[in-house]
Design a protein around this motif. Structure first.
Motif, PDB file in Angstrom:
ATOM      1  N   ILE A  42       1.441  29.196  17.418  1.00  0.00           N
ATOM      2  CA  ILE A  42       0.908  28.601  16.190  1.00  0.00           C
ATOM      3  C   ILE A  42      -0.443  29.236  15.891  1.00  0.00           C
ATOM      4  O   ILE A  42      -1.251  29.454  16.797  1.00  0.00           O
ATOM      5  CB  ILE A  42       0.776  27.060  16.319  1.00  0.00           C
ATOM      6  CG1 ILE A  42       0.312  26.447  14.999  1.00  0.00           C
ATOM      7  CG2 ILE A  42      -0.123  26.679  17.464  1.00  0.00           C
ATOM      8  CD1 ILE A  42       0.362  24.925  14.955  1.00  0.00           C
ATOM      9  N   THR A  43      -0.664  29.551  14.617  1.00  0.00           N
ATOM     10  CA  THR A  43      -1.955  30.031  14.163  1.00  0.00           C
ATOM     11  C   THR A  43      -2.577  28.931  13.323  1.00  0.00           C
ATOM     12  O   THR A  43      -1.967  28.463  12.363  1.00  0.00           O
ATOM     13  CB  THR A  43      -1.808  31.324  13.343  1.00  0.00           C
ATOM     14  OG1 THR A  43      -1.185  32.319  14.173  1.00  0.00           O
ATOM     15  CG2 THR A  43      -3.166  31.832  12.878  1.00  0.00           C
ATOM     16  N   ILE A  44      -3.767  28.510  13.731  1.00  0.00           N
ATOM     17  CA  ILE A  44      -4.460  27.430  13.030  1.00  0.00           C
ATOM     18  C   ILE A  44      -5.674  28.024  12.327  1.00  0.00           C
ATOM     19  O   ILE A  44      -6.653  28.429  12.981  1.00  0.00           O
ATOM     20  CB  ILE A  44      -4.860  26.301  13.999  1.00  0.00           C
ATOM     21  CG1 ILE A  44      -3.628  25.788  14.747  1.00  0.00           C
ATOM     22  CG2 ILE A  44      -5.559  25.172  13.242  1.00  0.00           C
ATOM     23  CD1 ILE A  44      -3.947  24.796  15.841  1.00  0.00           C
ATOM     24  N   ASN A  69     -13.118  28.128  12.801  1.00  0.00           N
ATOM     25  CA  ASN A  69     -11.909  27.681  12.097  1.00  0.00           C
ATOM     26  C   ASN A  69     -10.694  28.556  12.378  1.00  0.00           C
ATOM     27  O   ASN A  69      -9.849  28.752  11.497  1.00  0.00           O
ATOM     28  CB  ASN A  69     -12.134  27.622  10.577  1.00  0.00           C
ATOM     29  CG  ASN A  69     -12.949  26.431  10.180  1.00  0.00           C
ATOM     30  OD1 ASN A  69     -12.783  25.349  10.716  1.00  0.00           O
ATOM     31  ND2 ASN A  69     -13.871  26.638   9.257  1.00  0.00           N
ATOM     32  N   TYR A  70     -10.581  29.059  13.595  1.00  0.00           N
ATOM     33  CA  TYR A  70      -9.437  29.928  13.891  1.00  0.00           C
ATOM     34  C   TYR A  70      -9.057  29.884  15.360  1.00  0.00           C
ATOM     35  O   TYR A  70      -9.914  30.037  16.246  1.00  0.00           O
ATOM     36  CB  TYR A  70      -9.752  31.386  13.515  1.00  0.00           C
ATOM     37  CG  TYR A  70      -8.656  32.340  13.934  1.00  0.00           C
ATOM     38  CD1 TYR A  70      -7.446  32.384  13.250  1.00  0.00           C
ATOM     39  CD2 TYR A  70      -8.821  33.172  15.030  1.00  0.00           C
ATOM     40  CE1 TYR A  70      -6.426  33.242  13.648  1.00  0.00           C
ATOM     41  CE2 TYR A  70      -7.810  34.034  15.440  1.00  0.00           C
ATOM     42  CZ  TYR A  70      -6.622  34.065  14.740  1.00  0.00           C
ATOM     43  OH  TYR A  70      -5.616  34.902  15.141  1.00  0.00           O
ATOM     44  N   THR A  71      -7.767  29.714  15.596  1.00  0.00           N
ATOM     45  CA  THR A  71      -7.195  29.962  16.904  1.00  0.00           C
ATOM     46  C   THR A  71      -5.726  30.300  16.736  1.00  0.00           C
ATOM     47  O   THR A  71      -5.065  29.850  15.795  1.00  0.00           O
ATOM     48  CB  THR A  71      -7.378  28.778  17.880  1.00  0.00           C
ATOM     49  OG1 THR A  71      -7.148  29.236  19.215  1.00  0.00           O
ATOM     50  CG2 THR A  71      -6.427  27.636  17.591  1.00  0.00           C
ATOM     51  N   LYS A  72      -5.254  31.104  17.647  1.00  0.00           N
ATOM     52  CA  LYS A  72      -3.829  31.413  17.762  1.00  0.00           C
ATOM     53  C   LYS A  72      -3.456  30.983  19.177  1.00  0.00           C
ATOM     54  O   LYS A  72      -4.068  31.447  20.148  1.00  0.00           O
ATOM     55  CB  LYS A  72      -3.585  32.910  17.559  1.00  0.00           C
ATOM     56  CG  LYS A  72      -2.132  33.326  17.663  1.00  0.00           C
ATOM     57  CD  LYS A  72      -2.008  34.830  17.387  1.00  0.00           C
ATOM     58  CE  LYS A  72      -0.594  35.308  17.543  1.00  0.00           C
ATOM     59  NZ  LYS A  72      -0.527  36.776  17.310  1.00  0.00           N
ATOM     60  N   ALA A  73      -2.502  30.074  19.271  1.00  0.00           N
ATOM     61  CA  ALA A  73      -2.192  29.488  20.581  1.00  0.00           C
ATOM     62  C   ALA A  73      -0.701  29.490  20.852  1.00  0.00           C
ATOM     63  O   ALA A  73       0.115  29.314  19.938  1.00  0.00           O
ATOM     64  CB  ALA A  73      -2.717  28.056  20.646  1.00  0.00           C
TER      65      ALA A  73
END
Length: 180
Positions: A69-71, A143-147
């Protein structure tokens, strides 16, 4: 490699994406996180697709399902609503396993005395939150993470907002805390 950083949070209701460290700072060690059931590994996120260390953890712990998921406001539909939902204090009936591939984020968990501990997650950090632990999630100021999200068997997305003390898994978790 940097080690995971965690600390007790202040009571401020300012922007959830800020550090919220107490003054003076009260750091929380990996051993203290382990006492509340949080497990941690540092991996090489640049090779996550073929990482033997990740494959070993997945095999040993039965993490058979995975997605990514990319948030970020441009990448996640209903971003603001989702971020608010993730930040509501809740528990799950299964472990929550997250591996940060890019960016940064925070997981907040409750200690034995119901105090908030903030866990700062960065690229390469993999944690497991035990079923039944009250927690919440937010991004930091970037404001960003890819998990990577990992599950044992089929994914279960259901969160139960606090209070959810009547669930058997919550009682099992509380019993485990009282024994340690």
């Amino acid at each position: 490699m940097a080690v995971l950083e965690a600390w007790y949070m202040d009571e401020s209701t300012d922007d959830q994406r800020l550090h919220h460290k107490l003054q003076p700072d009260q750091p929380v060690s990996l051993e203290e996180l382990k006492e509340v059931g949080v497990l941690y590994w540092k991996l090489n996120a640049d090779i996550y697709e073929d990482d033997p260390a990740l494959q070993k953890i997945r095999k040993e712990r039965g993490y058979s399902y995975m997605d990514i998921i990319t948030i970020h406001p441009d990448k996640l539909p209903n971003y603001e609503d989702k971020l608010k939902m993730f930040y509501e204090e809740h528990l799950h009936l299964d472990d929550e396993i997250r591996y940060i591939l890019e960016g940064r984020a925070y997981f907040d968990v409750r200690d034995k005395n119901d105090r908030w501990i903030r866990i700062a997650m960065a690229k390469g950090d993999l944690i497991t939150l035990p079923a039944g632990i009250y927690h919440r999630f937010t991004l930091d100021e970037t404001n960003y993470t890819k998990a990577m999200r990992l599950f044992v068997g089929e994914p279960v997305w259901k969160a139960y907002n606090r209070p959810a003390d009547d669930f058997e898994i919550r009682q099992q978790y509380v019993d485990l805390l009282q024994r340690s």
